[in-house]
Design a protein around this motif. Structure first.
Motif, PDB file in Angstrom:
ATOM      1  N   GLN A 198       0.775  -1.143  -0.146  1.00 27.39           N
ATOM      2  CA  GLN A 198      -0.112   0.042  -0.085  1.00 27.39           C
ATOM      3  C   GLN A 198       0.931   1.121  -0.236  1.00 27.39           C
TER       4      GLN A 198
ATOM      5  N   THR B 260       0.377   4.346   0.816  1.00 30.81           N
ATOM      6  CA  THR B 260       0.184   5.056   2.270  1.00 30.81           C
ATOM      7  C   THR B 260       1.125   4.751   3.064  1.00 30.81           C
TER       8      THR B 260
ATOM      9  N   TYR C 143       4.517   6.278   2.469  1.00 25.81           N
ATOM     10  CA  TYR C 143       4.440   7.658   3.207  1.00 25.81           C
ATOM     11  C   TYR C 143       4.460   7.721   4.565  1.00 25.81           C
TER      12      TYR C 143
END
Length: 98
Positions: A78, A80, A83
């Motif tokens: 993923q 995200t 990040y």
């Protein structure tokens, strides 16, 4: 009859005390109270000086754990989480103000 006495103290600067033979305890009590207050705040400041070190250690450990969890194979898929993993690195750098 009042006379001015100038006392010099190494840590607190020069202090002017008015000495009156009639009521000497008033100025002595105020001086002792001021000294006690300064010593009290100095002790608090000394005890709180370790707080940033504790926060840096706890923040670094927490960011290392978060980085480890966010970069596991299951979560790496993923975007995200990548990040968030980079956020933990930047957060650690900002702890040390680099």
């Amino acid at each position: 009859m009042m006379t001015n006495i100038s006392l010099s103290r190494q840590d607190y600067g020069t202090k002017k005390i008015t000495y009156s033979p009639v009521n000497t305890t008033q100025y002595d009590d105020a001086s002792v109270a001021a000294d006690n207050l300064i010593a009290f705040y100095y002790n608090i400041e000394k005890k709180l000086s370790i707080l940033p070190i504790i926060l840096m250690i706890a923040g670094t450990l927490g960011n290392m754990i978060a980085f480890y969890v966010l970069t596991r194979k299951k979560l790496r898929t993923q975007s995200t989480m990548l990040y968030f993993a980079s956020l933990t690195v930047m957060d650690t750098l900002s702890l040390y103000q680099w």
